[in-house]
Motif scaffolding. Structure first.
Motif, PDB file in Angstrom:
ATOM      1  N   VAL A  25     -10.186   5.307   9.704  1.00  0.00           N
ATOM      2  CA  VAL A  25      -9.270   5.646   8.611  1.00  0.00           C
ATOM      3  C   VAL A  25      -9.184   7.167   8.507  1.00  0.00           C
ATOM      4  CG1 VAL A  25      -8.853   5.510   6.129  1.00  0.00           C
ATOM      5  CG2 VAL A  25      -9.755   3.528   7.347  1.00  0.00           C
ATOM      6  N   GLY A  26      -8.027   7.715   8.893  1.00  0.00           N
ATOM      7  CA  GLY A  26      -7.795   9.139   8.765  1.00  0.00           C
ATOM      8  C   GLY A  26      -7.391   9.495   7.347  1.00  0.00           C
ATOM      9  N   PRO A  27      -7.250  10.786   7.058  1.00  0.00           N
ATOM     10  CA  PRO A  27      -6.915  11.219   5.684  1.00  0.00           C
ATOM     11  C   PRO A  27      -5.613  10.620   5.155  1.00  0.00           C
ATOM     12  CG  PRO A  27      -7.680  13.080   7.002  1.00  0.00           C
ATOM     13  CD  PRO A  27      -7.537  11.929   7.940  1.00  0.00           C
ATOM     14  N   LEU A  28      -4.588  10.517   6.011  1.00  0.00           N
ATOM     15  CA  LEU A  28      -3.309   9.976   5.536  1.00  0.00           C
ATOM     16  C   LEU A  28      -3.434   8.498   5.203  1.00  0.00           C
ATOM     17  CD1 LEU A  28      -0.339  10.096   4.888  1.00  0.00           C
ATOM     18  CD2 LEU A  28       0.170   9.923   7.343  1.00  0.00           C
ATOM     19  N   LEU A  29      -4.050   7.719   6.098  1.00  0.00           N
ATOM     20  CA  LEU A  29      -4.200   6.285   5.835  1.00  0.00           C
ATOM     21  C   LEU A  29      -5.049   6.053   4.588  1.00  0.00           C
ATOM     22  CD1 LEU A  29      -3.747   3.358   6.547  1.00  0.00           C
ATOM     23  CD2 LEU A  29      -5.618   3.493   8.205  1.00  0.00           C
ATOM     24  N   ARG A  30      -6.087   6.852   4.422  1.00  0.00           N
ATOM     25  CA  ARG A  30      -6.911   6.732   3.215  1.00  0.00           C
ATOM     26  C   ARG A  30      -6.064   6.901   1.952  1.00  0.00           C
ATOM     27  NH1 ARG A  30     -11.988   7.852   0.730  1.00  0.00           N
ATOM     28  NH2 ARG A  30     -11.712   9.069  -1.176  1.00  0.00           N
ATOM     29  N   GLU A  31      -5.260   7.945   1.899  1.00  0.00           N
ATOM     30  CA  GLU A  31      -4.447   8.194   0.707  1.00  0.00           C
ATOM     31  C   GLU A  31      -3.398   7.108   0.502  1.00  0.00           C
ATOM     32  OE1 GLU A  31      -5.194  10.394  -1.570  1.00  0.00           O
ATOM     33  OE2 GLU A  31      -6.903  10.947  -0.300  1.00  0.00           O
ATOM     34  N   LEU A  32      -2.866   6.571   1.595  1.00  0.00           N
ATOM     35  CA  LEU A  32      -1.896   5.483   1.489  1.00  0.00           C
ATOM     36  C   LEU A  32      -2.542   4.238   0.878  1.00  0.00           C
ATOM     37  CD1 LEU A  32      -0.124   5.898   4.945  1.00  0.00           C
ATOM     38  CD2 LEU A  32       0.982   6.157   2.714  1.00  0.00           C
ATOM     39  N   ILE A  33      -3.750   3.906   1.337  1.00  0.00           N
ATOM     40  CA  ILE A  33      -4.457   2.739   0.796  1.00  0.00           C
ATOM     41  C   ILE A  33      -4.747   2.935  -0.682  1.00  0.00           C
ATOM     42  CG2 ILE A  33      -6.614   1.427   0.879  1.00  0.00           C
ATOM     43  CD1 ILE A  33      -6.653   1.890   3.923  1.00  0.00           C
ATOM     44  N   LEU A  34      -5.234   4.111  -1.044  1.00  0.00           N
ATOM     45  CA  LEU A  34      -5.539   4.372  -2.452  1.00  0.00           C
ATOM     46  C   LEU A  34      -4.282   4.297  -3.318  1.00  0.00           C
ATOM     47  CD1 LEU A  34      -8.292   5.203  -1.293  1.00  0.00           C
ATOM     48  CD2 LEU A  34      -8.222   7.220  -2.749  1.00  0.00           C
ATOM     49  N   ALA A  35      -3.185   4.868  -2.825  1.00  0.00           N
ATOM     50  CA  ALA A  35      -1.943   4.860  -3.599  1.00  0.00           C
ATOM     51  C   ALA A  35      -1.362   3.448  -3.710  1.00  0.00           C
ATOM     52  CB  ALA A  35      -0.927   5.795  -2.952  1.00  0.00           C
ATOM     53  N   TYR A  36      -1.431   2.668  -2.615  1.00  0.00           N
ATOM     54  CA  TYR A  36      -0.820   1.339  -2.615  1.00  0.00           C
ATOM     55  C   TYR A  36      -1.576   0.361  -3.514  1.00  0.00           C
ATOM     56  CZ  TYR A  36       1.516  -2.826  -0.884  1.00  0.00           C
ATOM     57  OH  TYR A  36       2.250  -3.987  -0.788  1.00  0.00           O
ATOM     58  N   THR A  37      -2.880   0.552  -3.665  1.00  0.00           N
ATOM     59  CA  THR A  37      -3.667  -0.361  -4.502  1.00  0.00           C
ATOM     60  C   THR A  37      -3.720   0.076  -5.958  1.00  0.00           C
ATOM     61  OG1 THR A  37      -5.688   0.850  -3.869  1.00  0.00           O
ATOM     62  CG2 THR A  37      -5.142  -1.111  -2.588  1.00  0.00           C
ATOM     63  N   ARG A  38      -3.099   1.208  -6.277  1.00  0.00           N
ATOM     64  CA  ARG A  38      -3.209   1.745  -7.638  1.00  0.00           C
ATOM     65  C   ARG A  38      -2.486   0.874  -8.657  1.00  0.00           C
ATOM     66  NH1 ARG A  38      -1.935   7.110  -6.547  1.00  0.00           N
ATOM     67  NH2 ARG A  38      -4.107   7.302  -5.877  1.00  0.00           N
ATOM     68  N   ASP A  39      -1.343   0.299  -8.287  1.00  0.00           N
ATOM     69  CA  ASP A  39      -0.571  -0.537  -9.211  1.00  0.00           C
ATOM     70  C   ASP A  39      -0.054  -1.761  -8.452  1.00  0.00           C
ATOM     71  OD1 ASP A  39       0.915  -1.655 -11.182  1.00  0.00           O
ATOM     72  OD2 ASP A  39       2.310   0.021 -11.436  1.00  0.00           O
ATOM     73  N   PRO A  40      -0.895  -2.794  -8.315  1.00  0.00           N
ATOM     74  CA  PRO A  40      -0.519  -3.964  -7.507  1.00  0.00           C
ATOM     75  C   PRO A  40       0.734  -4.683  -7.966  1.00  0.00           C
ATOM     76  CG  PRO A  40      -2.866  -3.969  -8.010  1.00  0.00           C
ATOM     77  CD  PRO A  40      -2.254  -2.905  -8.863  1.00  0.00           C
TER      78      PRO A  40
END
Length: 248
Positions: free
Chosen positions: A98-113
């Motif tokens: 998990v690179g920095p971009l994928l990490r931020e995408l996962i965090l952002a996508y799970t923020r408001d399911p």
């Protein structure tokens, strides 16, 4: 695994697990990406255990019965994908970098399911693209099926610092070295030294998640020195064990 829970839809959400907390065996009709933002995550199936520190995620295919366990304080992020949406083309659990971009995408996508906006759908499209580009990592402890192999693996798991050779472990369990060597290659696709290194790394991650000093971890997990442990850890994870918790 007994008492398997069936949850048809794999949830997309963020969840906090305390050290040692488990999510019991269950399965989904969907695929799932499981990411540990902090701590160390272990996902176990009948085939073995996959483990991931904070720069790894685990792909769990649809229909796979699995259980989670937290080592250290675990910030868990879950992304569900329909069974007909398999951007990786994988039908077995797999650890992904998990690179920095994928990490931020996962965090952002799970923020408001519950958000179903066009912006969030575009976010998922980019997340899927990043998943496809993520290198696979061999961070797995396969589960032995042969009882002779299981006996040797149990000895190593019980004491990762045990320095005995495969011949000596075989003598302790009443199995010849050549037979055990063949079983390691046949069941696990790796040699005994390769498997023992994987086992020691898994134990090391668990200890680091509990804030155990690096030198102590090296000693408890069987490395001859802290520097030898640091070298193996860096080659496996891309950073030193001393920075493990700071990264998380």
């Amino acid at each position: 695994m007994s008492n398997i829970r069936h949850t048809p839809t794999a949830p997309t959400r963020a969840k906090v697990l305390s050290a040692g907390e488990r999510i019991d065996a269950h399965r989904h009709d969907d695929h799932q990406i499981v990411y540990a933002g902090s701590g160390v995550l272990a996902v176990t199936t009948d085939a073995g255990t996959w483990f991931a520190p904070g720069n790894r995620a685990i792909w769990v295919p649809a229909g796979t019965t699995h259980a989670h366990r937290a080592h250290g304080h675990l910030d868990l992020y879950l992304v569900g994908l329909p069974a007909d949406d398999n951007p990786l083309g994988l039908d077995v659990p797999t650890v992904l970098a998990v690179g920095p971009l994928l990490r931020e995408l996962i965090l952002a996508y799970t923020r408001d399911p519950d958000d179903d906006s066009p912006e969030r759908r575009r976010l998922l499209a980019v997340l899927r693209d990043q998943l496809r580009a993520s290198p696979q990592q061999p961070l797995r402890l396969p589960a032995p099926t042969d009882p002779r192999l299981a006996a040797v693996c149990a000895l190593v798991h019980a004491d990762p610092a045990d320095p005995r050779t495969l011949a000596a472990l075989g003598a302790a369990t009443g199995v010849g070295e050549r037979t055990l060597s063949r079983l390691f290659r046949h069941e696990f696709g790796m040699t005994f030294p390769q498997w023992r290194t994987q086992s020691r790394l898994y134990h090391a991650l668990r200890l680091l998640a509990e804030d155990t000093p690096v030198t102590t971890v090296a000693h408890r997990c069987g490395w001859s020195s802290a520097s030898a442990f640091i070298d193996v850890f860096r080659r496996s994870f891309g950073y030193t064990p001393g920075t493990h918790n700071r990264r998380a």
